[in-house]
Design an enzyme around this catalytic site. Structure first.
Site, mmCIF file in Angstrom:
data_model
loop_
_atom_site.group_PDB
_atom_site.id
_atom_site.type_symbol
_atom_site.label_atom_id
_atom_site.label_comp_id
_atom_site.label_asym_id
_atom_site.label_seq_id
_atom_site.Cartn_x
_atom_site.Cartn_y
_atom_site.Cartn_z
ATOM 1 N N GLY A 84 0.264 -8.425 17.293
ATOM 2 C CA GLY A 84 0.719 -7.101 16.881
ATOM 3 C C GLY A 84 1.831 -7.153 15.846
ATOM 4 N N GLY A 141 -11.748 1.055 12.828
ATOM 5 C CA GLY A 141 -13.084 0.509 13.037
ATOM 6 C C GLY A 141 -13.088 -1.005 12.934
ATOM 7 C CG ASP A 183 2.328 -1.024 8.528
ATOM 8 O OD1 ASP A 183 1.616 -0.006 8.574
ATOM 9 O OD2 ASP A 183 1.869 -2.182 8.586
ATOM 10 C CG PHE A 241 -33.933 15.867 13.225
ATOM 11 C CD1 PHE A 241 -33.908 14.502 13.470
ATOM 12 C CD2 PHE A 241 -35.167 16.520 13.220
ATOM 13 C CE1 PHE A 241 -35.081 13.798 13.694
ATOM 14 C CE2 PHE A 241 -36.345 15.820 13.444
ATOM 15 C CZ PHE A 241 -36.309 14.451 13.688
ATOM 16 C CB CYS A 290 -9.028 -4.883 5.660
ATOM 17 S SG CYS A 290 -9.031 -4.371 3.946
ATOM 18 C CG HIS A 320 -1.767 -1.252 1.256
ATOM 19 N ND1 HIS A 320 -2.555 -1.678 0.213
ATOM 20 C CD2 HIS A 320 -1.875 -2.213 2.218
ATOM 21 C CE1 HIS A 320 -3.131 -2.824 0.533
ATOM 22 N NE2 HIS A 320 -2.730 -3.173 1.735
ATOM 23 C CG ASP A 350 -5.293 -9.628 24.315
ATOM 24 O OD1 ASP A 350 -5.358 -9.362 23.094
ATOM 25 O OD2 ASP A 350 -4.576 -8.973 25.109
HETATM 26 C C1 LIG Z 1 -5.154 -9.351 8.337
HETATM 27 C C2 LIG Z 1 -4.925 -7.867 8.283
HETATM 28 C C3 LIG Z 1 -6.005 -7.005 8.286
HETATM 29 C C4 LIG Z 1 -5.796 -5.618 8.246
HETATM 30 N N1 LIG Z 1 -6.890 -4.786 8.230
HETATM 31 C C5 LIG Z 1 -6.698 -3.456 8.136
HETATM 32 C C6 LIG Z 1 -7.816 -2.572 8.053
HETATM 33 O O1 LIG Z 1 -8.980 -3.002 8.052
HETATM 34 N N2 LIG Z 1 -7.583 -1.243 7.998
HETATM 35 C C7 LIG Z 1 -6.317 -0.733 7.977
HETATM 36 O O2 LIG Z 1 -6.158 0.496 7.883
HETATM 37 N N3 LIG Z 1 -5.237 -1.547 8.056
HETATM 38 C C8 LIG Z 1 -5.399 -2.887 8.138
HETATM 39 N N4 LIG Z 1 -4.322 -3.717 8.219
HETATM 40 C C9 LIG Z 1 -2.973 -3.139 8.299
HETATM 41 C C10 LIG Z 1 -2.431 -2.851 6.901
HETATM 42 O O3 LIG Z 1 -2.511 -3.996 6.104
HETATM 43 C C11 LIG Z 1 -0.976 -2.383 7.002
HETATM 44 O O4 LIG Z 1 -0.928 -1.241 7.803
HETATM 45 C C12 LIG Z 1 -0.481 -2.063 5.594
HETATM 46 O O5 LIG Z 1 -0.347 -3.257 4.862
HETATM 47 C C13 LIG Z 1 0.870 -1.347 5.607
HETATM 48 O O6 LIG Z 1 1.266 -1.147 4.282
HETATM 49 P P1 LIG Z 1 2.795 -1.000 3.884
HETATM 50 O O7 LIG Z 1 2.837 -0.911 2.394
HETATM 51 O O8 LIG Z 1 3.423 0.066 4.681
HETATM 52 O O9 LIG Z 1 3.502 -2.327 4.394
HETATM 53 P P2 LIG Z 1 3.272 -3.891 4.037
HETATM 54 O O10 LIG Z 1 1.867 -4.158 3.674
HETATM 55 O O11 LIG Z 1 3.876 -4.633 5.176
HETATM 56 O O12 LIG Z 1 4.163 -4.085 2.731
HETATM 57 C C14 LIG Z 1 5.553 -4.064 2.734
HETATM 58 C C15 LIG Z 1 6.071 -4.658 1.446
HETATM 59 O O13 LIG Z 1 7.497 -4.620 1.468
HETATM 60 C C16 LIG Z 1 8.009 -5.813 0.921
HETATM 61 N N5 LIG Z 1 9.370 -6.015 1.446
HETATM 62 C C17 LIG Z 1 9.764 -6.020 2.749
HETATM 63 N N6 LIG Z 1 11.092 -6.231 2.838
HETATM 64 C C18 LIG Z 1 11.553 -6.355 1.571
HETATM 65 C C19 LIG Z 1 12.832 -6.588 1.015
HETATM 66 N N7 LIG Z 1 13.923 -6.739 1.772
HETATM 67 N N8 LIG Z 1 12.937 -6.674 -0.335
HETATM 68 C C20 LIG Z 1 11.846 -6.537 -1.129
HETATM 69 N N9 LIG Z 1 10.603 -6.309 -0.633
HETATM 70 C C21 LIG Z 1 10.456 -6.212 0.682
HETATM 71 C C22 LIG Z 1 7.005 -6.880 1.360
HETATM 72 O O14 LIG Z 1 7.054 -8.016 0.515
HETATM 73 C C23 LIG Z 1 5.683 -6.138 1.263
HETATM 74 O O15 LIG Z 1 5.052 -6.301 0.018
HETATM 75 C C24 LIG Z 1 -4.484 -5.101 8.234
HETATM 76 C C25 LIG Z 1 -3.395 -5.983 8.229
HETATM 77 C C26 LIG Z 1 -3.610 -7.349 8.236
HETATM 78 C C27 LIG Z 1 -2.428 -8.268 8.197
HETATM 79 N N1 LIG Z 2 -9.914 -3.058 11.308
HETATM 80 C C1 LIG Z 2 -8.673 -2.586 11.223
HETATM 81 O O1 LIG Z 2 -8.433 -1.383 11.105
HETATM 82 C C2 LIG Z 2 -7.530 -3.544 11.306
HETATM 83 C C3 LIG Z 2 -6.279 -3.078 11.564
HETATM 84 N N2 LIG Z 2 -5.225 -3.937 11.678
HETATM 85 C C4 LIG Z 2 -3.922 -3.388 12.069
HETATM 86 O O2 LIG Z 2 -2.883 -4.333 11.854
HETATM 87 C C5 LIG Z 2 -1.946 -4.277 12.928
HETATM 88 C C6 LIG Z 2 -1.733 -5.646 13.524
HETATM 89 O O3 LIG Z 2 -2.958 -6.151 14.096
HETATM 90 P P1 LIG Z 2 -2.918 -7.086 15.372
HETATM 91 O O4 LIG Z 2 -1.841 -8.099 15.222
HETATM 92 O O5 LIG Z 2 -4.296 -7.544 15.662
HETATM 93 O O6 LIG Z 2 -2.396 -6.098 16.515
HETATM 94 P P2 LIG Z 2 -3.196 -5.259 17.639
HETATM 95 O O7 LIG Z 2 -2.210 -4.305 18.162
HETATM 96 O O8 LIG Z 2 -4.501 -4.773 17.122
HETATM 97 O O9 LIG Z 2 -3.537 -6.356 18.748
HETATM 98 C C7 LIG Z 2 -2.575 -7.154 19.361
HETATM 99 C C8 LIG Z 2 -3.212 -7.774 20.598
HETATM 100 O O10 LIG Z 2 -2.325 -8.763 21.104
HETATM 101 C C9 LIG Z 2 -2.285 -8.659 22.523
HETATM 102 N N3 LIG Z 2 -1.000 -9.209 22.958
HETATM 103 C C10 LIG Z 2 0.246 -8.669 22.857
HETATM 104 N N4 LIG Z 2 1.176 -9.520 23.314
HETATM 105 C C11 LIG Z 2 0.506 -10.643 23.711
HETATM 106 C C12 LIG Z 2 0.907 -11.893 24.244
HETATM 107 N N5 LIG Z 2 2.183 -12.187 24.450
HETATM 108 N N6 LIG Z 2 -0.055 -12.801 24.523
HETATM 109 C C13 LIG Z 2 -1.363 -12.531 24.301
HETATM 110 N N7 LIG Z 2 -1.803 -11.371 23.778
HETATM 111 C C14 LIG Z 2 -0.872 -10.447 23.493
HETATM 112 C C15 LIG Z 2 -2.477 -7.179 22.814
HETATM 113 O O11 LIG Z 2 -2.989 -6.979 24.112
HETATM 114 C C16 LIG Z 2 -3.463 -6.771 21.726
HETATM 115 O O12 LIG Z 2 -4.795 -6.886 22.151
HETATM 116 C C17 LIG Z 2 -2.493 -3.270 13.936
HETATM 117 O O13 LIG Z 2 -1.831 -2.045 13.760
HETATM 118 C C18 LIG Z 2 -3.948 -3.147 13.562
HETATM 119 O O14 LIG Z 2 -4.478 -1.867 13.869
HETATM 120 C C19 LIG Z 2 -5.396 -5.285 11.570
HETATM 121 C C20 LIG Z 2 -6.628 -5.809 11.297
HETATM 122 C C21 LIG Z 2 -7.802 -4.981 11.113
#
Ligand SMILES: Cc1cc2nc3c(=O)[nH]c(=O)nc-3n(C[C@H](O)[C@H](O)[C@H](O)COP(=O)(O)OP(=O)(O)OC[C@H]3O[C@@H](n4cnc5c(N)ncnc54)[C@H](O)[C@@H]3O)c2cc1C
Ligand SMILES: NC(=O)C1=CN([C@@H]2O[C@H](COP(=O)(O)OP(=O)(O)OC[C@H]3O[C@@H](n4cnc5c(N)ncnc54)[C@H](O)[C@@H]3O)[C@@H](O)[C@H]2O)C=CC1
Length: 442
Positions: A242, A327, A280, A423, A42, A10, A178
């Site tokens: 996380g 959300g 990220d 409203f 997501c 992204h 958790d």
């Molecule tokens: C299951 C899940 C659900 C999520 N839901 C949401 C949501 O609903 N709303 C929301 O806002 N966020 C959500 N997130 C978080 C969101 O996906 C991340 O914040 C987002 O992907 C960050 O984008 P990025 O491009 O910075 O990093 P990343 O998505 O981590 O992409 C990094 C890229 O760098 C590449 N890369 C890394 N190291 C190297 C290297 N050495 N050489 C070549 N390539 C490399 C990787 O292959 C990857 O393609 C979710 C994440 C997950 C896992």
């Molecule tokens: N709807 C959305 O906007 C979504 C956003 N994301 C983002 O992706 C990122 C990663 O998501 P998550 O992995 O769910 O991280 P998170 O930060 O949302 O949740 C991690 C959870 O793990 C718990 N935890 C930490 N250490 C632990 C341990 N040793 N044992 C048990 N529990 C422990 C924490 O208390 C916390 O509740 C976050 O930044 C999140 O905001 C991910 C999915 C959906």
């Protein structure tokens, strides 16, 4: 000008598109180690839980789109090191050949990696993470396997809660763990999380909060989870505790934050003038905290990529900071938040007060109508709004954008009291919950 972007998810995509769409003549090279790009994680839980038909719609661009725009793109190509003085990126191309690309500007968009619980048995088969598309596929596949009936999810944050719902929808026994006493503790106060916890329990998810996994047991495959409070027979484990920044390539050379994220300024520039970091892998400025922090969200990734792209292209553009708006929607129960909860404010030594209100979304004479709980958090001394949380079976998601803007613009709770809010019974009430909560503020 030649810009090399490492990471084409992204954040990298947003930086590349900003440069390619607005600054013709710029040379853009994208390098990513994965096979795909633009995967919307997501959607993983929606697909695994069979709420959508498949994963195909979870990608919004592809390699060909970038080639058409004149970019050079290498997938399945892992960057091994960067010569920051000579401005050269070293990587292995798809065929495994050592290759280089020189740059004028470099964008680090290497994202994040899931935190691995460092406990015995962590490498057994049947233990999963949920970051990449391929990991989503593995989880989906495992849930279709015979004999996978009980799924333990470690971490009840956003990924954990969403995948717990998905596993339940697939008919599994789901145990959700958790370390904190509730789900979603980093985003909401207990008055909100208790509702989500009740919702999860109502749908048959077994909650184990305030309980720490200490060991995964099994011969080659996980069969048992041991915690500080008991042990459980399991067929599959999903770790979701996380993300941490993936800054492996530049950590030695660039200034970093406490979790290793690249420290960036309002142009997304790192401590090296030729190097930008986005998404990220980088820090972000929080308007609620009034400080630099780390928030891993796709929305931040996109915005930071746009900012970096314009600054590299030649338009000076300052990022305006974020509120970490987020959300979640689980079995039809919706929660949204922005800025700081009361708990998060306390953790950051910000002295806050809050005002709560609960009412129906629409007037009582409307049949399809759900209750909404709102909390607005404001700083005691300045009275500026620093956070808001809402929970309902109604779609309350759009409300949170206004609070996000209020935090960004340092609006006080008092300014909200007489705000013009329209409203119409189809949508809301004349004495609506935002006005009422604000009027109740001390
Ligand atoms: C299951 C899940 C659900 C999520 N839901 C949401 C949501 O609903 N709303 C929301 O806002 N966020 C959500 N997130 C978080 C969101 O996906 C991340 O914040 C987002 O992907 C960050 O984008 P990025 O491009 O910075 O990093 P990343 O998505 O981590 O992409 C990094 C890229 O760098 C590449 N890369 C890394 N190291 C190297 C290297 N050495 N050489 C070549 N390539 C490399 C990787 O292959 C990857 O393609 C979710 C994440 C997950 C896992
Ligand atoms: N709807 C959305 O906007 C979504 C956003 N994301 C983002 O992706 C990122 C990663 O998501 P998550 O992995 O769910 O991280 P998170 O930060 O949302 O949740 C991690 C959870 O793990 C718990 N935890 C930490 N250490 C632990 C341990 N040793 N044992 C048990 N529990 C422990 C924490 O208390 C916390 O509740 C976050 O930044 C999140 O905001 C991910 C999915 C959906």
């Amino acid at each position: 000008m030649k810009t090399v972007i490492i990471g084409s998810n992204h954040a990298g995509i947003a930086a590349a598109n900003t440069l390619l769409d607005n600054y013709p003549g710029n040379e853009v090279v994208l390098i990513d180690r994965n096979t795909n790009l633009s995967y919307l994680g997501c959607g993983t839980a929606l697909w695994v839980g069979r709420q959508i038909d498949g994963y195909e719609g979870l990608f919004y661009t592809n390699k060909e789109d970038f080639i058409k725009k004149g970019a050079k793109i290498f997938l399945q190509s892992s960057v091994t090191n960067i010569d920051f003085d000579g401005k050269v990126v070293h990587f292995e191309d798809e065929a495994g050949n050592p290759t280089t690309e020189s740059y004028d500007k470099l964008v680090l968009a290497t994202g994040s990696k899931p935190i691995v619980p460092n406990i015995p048995g962590k490498d057994l088969d049947g233990i999963h993470f949920l970051k990449l598309f391929q990991e989503g596929q593995a989880v989906d596949h495992a849930m279709s396997s015979e004999g996978v009936n009980t799924v333990a999810v470690i971490g009840a944050g956003y990924i954990g809660v969403e995948i717990a719902e998905a596993a339940k929808r697939r008919g599994k026994n789901v145990l959700l763990f958790d370390a904190m006493p509730t789900s979603l503790a980093s985003y909401y106060d207990p008055e909100f999380t208790e509702r989500m916890d009740a919702n999860l329990e109502k749908h048959g998810i077994e909650l184990h909060f305030g309980e720490l996994a200490t060991e995964y047991k099994g011969d080659t495959r996980v069969t048992q989870l041991v915690t500080d409070k008991g042990s459980y027979d399991v067929d599959m484990v999903i770790n979701a505790i996380g993300f941490t920044a993936n800054s492996d390539l530049g950590r030695e050379h660039l200034d970093t934050f406490r979790n290793g994220a690249y420290l960036v300024d309002s142009h997304q520039k790192t401590s090296d003038d030729s190097v930008y970091a986005v998404g990220d892998s980088a820090t972000i400025y929080s308007n609620a905290l009034e400080a630099t922090t780390y928030i891993a969200l796709a929305t931040n990734a996109v915005r930071s990529g746009i900012v970096a792209g314009h600054n590299i292209g030649g338009t000076v553009l300052d990022g305006i900071g974020v509120q970490g708006s987020n959300g979640i929607s689980i079995f039809g129960y919706n929660m949204v938040s922005t800025g700081l909860s009361v708990a998060a404010a306390a953790k950051n030594n910000i002295d806050v007060d809050y005002t709560d209100y609960e009412d129906l979304q629409k007037p009582g004479f409307i049949k399809e109508n759900g209750a909404v709980k709102i909390r607005i958090v404001y700083e005691k001394s300045s009275r500026r709004i620093v956070g808001a949380q809402l929970a309902s079976t109604e779609d309350i998601s759009a409300n949170i954008h206004m609070f996000s803007l209020a935090i960004q613009e340092h609006v006080t709770i008092d300014k909200l009291k007489l705000l013009d809010i329209f409203f119409l019974p189809h949508f809301n009430q004349p004495y609506n919950y935002i006005t009422m909560a604000a009027l109740k503020a001390k």
